[in-house]
Scaffold this active site. Structure first.
Site, PDB file in Angstrom:
ATOM      1  N   PHE A 147       1.037 -11.350   5.445  1.00 49.61           N
ATOM      2  CA  PHE A 147      -0.058 -10.404   5.639  1.00 49.61           C
ATOM      3  C   PHE A 147      -1.383 -11.155   5.582  1.00 49.61           C
ATOM      4  O   PHE A 147      -1.662 -11.860   4.602  1.00 49.61           O
ATOM      5  CB  PHE A 147      -0.043  -9.326   4.539  1.00 49.61           C
ATOM      6  CG  PHE A 147       1.100  -8.350   4.663  1.00 49.61           C
ATOM      7  CD1 PHE A 147       2.389  -8.706   4.280  1.00 49.61           C
ATOM      8  CD2 PHE A 147       0.886  -7.076   5.163  1.00 49.61           C
ATOM      9  CE1 PHE A 147       3.446  -7.814   4.407  1.00 49.61           C
ATOM     10  CE2 PHE A 147       1.935  -6.169   5.286  1.00 49.61           C
ATOM     11  CZ  PHE A 147       3.214  -6.538   4.914  1.00 49.61           C
ATOM     12  N   CYS A 198     -13.112   5.857   4.584  1.00 54.14           N
ATOM     13  CA  CYS A 198     -12.252   7.006   4.270  1.00 54.14           C
ATOM     14  C   CYS A 198     -12.360   7.316   2.772  1.00 54.14           C
ATOM     15  O   CYS A 198     -12.299   6.396   1.948  1.00 54.14           O
ATOM     16  CB  CYS A 198     -10.817   6.697   4.641  1.00 54.14           C
ATOM     17  SG  CYS A 198     -10.639   6.199   6.376  1.00 54.14           S
ATOM     18  N   CYS A 243      -9.694   5.848   0.499  1.00 59.84           N
ATOM     19  CA  CYS A 243      -9.295   4.454   0.754  1.00 59.84           C
ATOM     20  C   CYS A 243      -9.146   3.677  -0.553  1.00 59.84           C
ATOM     21  O   CYS A 243     -10.037   3.674  -1.385  1.00 59.84           O
ATOM     22  CB  CYS A 243     -10.334   3.767   1.635  1.00 59.84           C
ATOM     23  SG  CYS A 243      -9.912   2.030   1.961  1.00 59.84           S
ATOM     24  N   ASP A 244      -7.987   3.007  -0.700  1.00 62.75           N
ATOM     25  CA  ASP A 244      -7.764   2.175  -1.883  1.00 62.75           C
ATOM     26  C   ASP A 244      -7.602   0.702  -1.499  1.00 62.75           C
ATOM     27  O   ASP A 244      -7.084  -0.098  -2.275  1.00 62.75           O
ATOM     28  CB  ASP A 244      -6.527   2.651  -2.652  1.00 62.75           C
ATOM     29  CG  ASP A 244      -5.253   2.617  -1.803  1.00 62.75           C
ATOM     30  OD1 ASP A 244      -5.334   2.249  -0.610  1.00 62.75           O
ATOM     31  OD2 ASP A 244      -4.179   2.946  -2.342  1.00 62.75           O
ATOM     32  N   GLU A 249      -2.468  -3.915  12.437  1.00 64.43           N
ATOM     33  CA  GLU A 249      -2.670  -2.574  11.876  1.00 64.43           C
ATOM     34  C   GLU A 249      -4.141  -2.218  12.054  1.00 64.43           C
ATOM     35  O   GLU A 249      -5.008  -2.891  11.504  1.00 64.43           O
ATOM     36  CB  GLU A 249      -2.274  -2.551  10.392  1.00 64.43           C
ATOM     37  CG  GLU A 249      -0.788  -2.811  10.184  1.00 64.43           C
ATOM     38  CD  GLU A 249      -0.350  -2.688   8.738  1.00 64.43           C
ATOM     39  OE1 GLU A 249       0.806  -2.298   8.526  1.00 64.43           O
ATOM     40  OE2 GLU A 249      -1.145  -3.000   7.810  1.00 64.43           O
ATOM     41  N   HIS A 256       6.244   0.121  -0.513  1.00 65.73           N
ATOM     42  CA  HIS A 256       5.777  -0.880  -1.477  1.00 65.73           C
ATOM     43  C   HIS A 256       5.170  -0.218  -2.698  1.00 65.73           C
ATOM     44  O   HIS A 256       5.266  -0.751  -3.809  1.00 65.73           O
ATOM     45  CB  HIS A 256       4.782  -1.836  -0.818  1.00 65.73           C
ATOM     46  CG  HIS A 256       3.711  -1.177  -0.019  1.00 65.73           C
ATOM     47  ND1 HIS A 256       3.962  -0.539   1.161  1.00 65.73           N
ATOM     48  CD2 HIS A 256       2.386  -1.044  -0.244  1.00 65.73           C
ATOM     49  CE1 HIS A 256       2.834  -0.061   1.642  1.00 65.73           C
ATOM     50  NE2 HIS A 256       1.854  -0.336   0.811  1.00 65.73           N
TER      51      HIS A 256
END
Ligand code: SF4
Length: 194
Positions: free
Chosen positions: A24, A34, A37-38, A94, A188
């Protein structure tokens, strides 16, 4: 130079490629904000193209996920995609779907997560999979609009995660009112891997 938040190897946790070992690359910066969003979008380090490819090659996985933040904002992405392709990597992106740069045509997989909070920002017209976060019941109408504008093979609804509380009930309710959409969980988070 590329501004990054983190580079790590794990299994893809959501969507059609769930369980696939990947490296990743989380790029810094996003053009949306957003409310739930985290994701850490703050630049932690900077790498040149050569150093970034060298870093990717230190991991075992031969698949790479370009994520963020919003990776379509990143300068130098065509060069990075070309370099990773030369090394034989399978590449997924993504994206929040607010941009449709030409280099998307050269990656292997596009996962788009358009946001119901920004219904007018969807610019992408093609993807492999679409994942919409069920942040409210109003997402039903948004999903119908997305389906009419964005061609994809798979359409998923994901439960919204607010500060570690996963709202499965809203996702289930949204799915019950849609045809041709299915559930994608963030495995995950459920299994506790990164
Ligand atoms: S598009 Fe993604 S990274 Fe950007 S603010 Fe929204 S959830 Fe966070």
């Amino acid at each position: 130079m590329y501004n990054l938040v983190e580079i790590f190897e794990s299994l893809q946790g959501e969507g059609r490629n769930t369980g696939r070992p990947c490296v990743f690359l989380r790029f810094a910066g996003c053009n949306l904000a957003c409310p739930w969003c985290d994701t850490d979008r703050t630049a932690r380090f900077t790498l040149s193209l050569a150093d970034l490819v060298r870093e990717v090659k230190t991991f075992r996985a031969k698949s790479v996920i370009l994520t963020g933040g919003e990776p379509t904002l990143v300068d130098g992405m065509p060069e990075l995609v070309a370099a990773l392709k030369r090394e034989g990597y399978w590449i997924a992106v993504e994206t929040n779907g607010t941009r449709e740069p030409d280099w998307l045509a050269f990656v292997d997989y596009v996962a788009c997560s358009p946001k119901a909070e920004y219904p007018d920002r969807l610019a992408l017209t093609r993807a492999d999979e679409v994942r919409v976060v069920a942040s409210s019941e109003a997402v039903v109408a948004f999903c119908a609009a997305v389906r009419a504008r964005l061609a994809a093979t798979d359409y998923y609804v994901s439960p919204c995660d607010r500060d570690g509380t996963i709202d499965f009930a809203t996702a289930k309710s949204v799915l019950a009112r849609l045809d041709g959409w299915s559930l994608s969980v963030q495995l995950h988070k459920i299994l506790g891997f990164r």
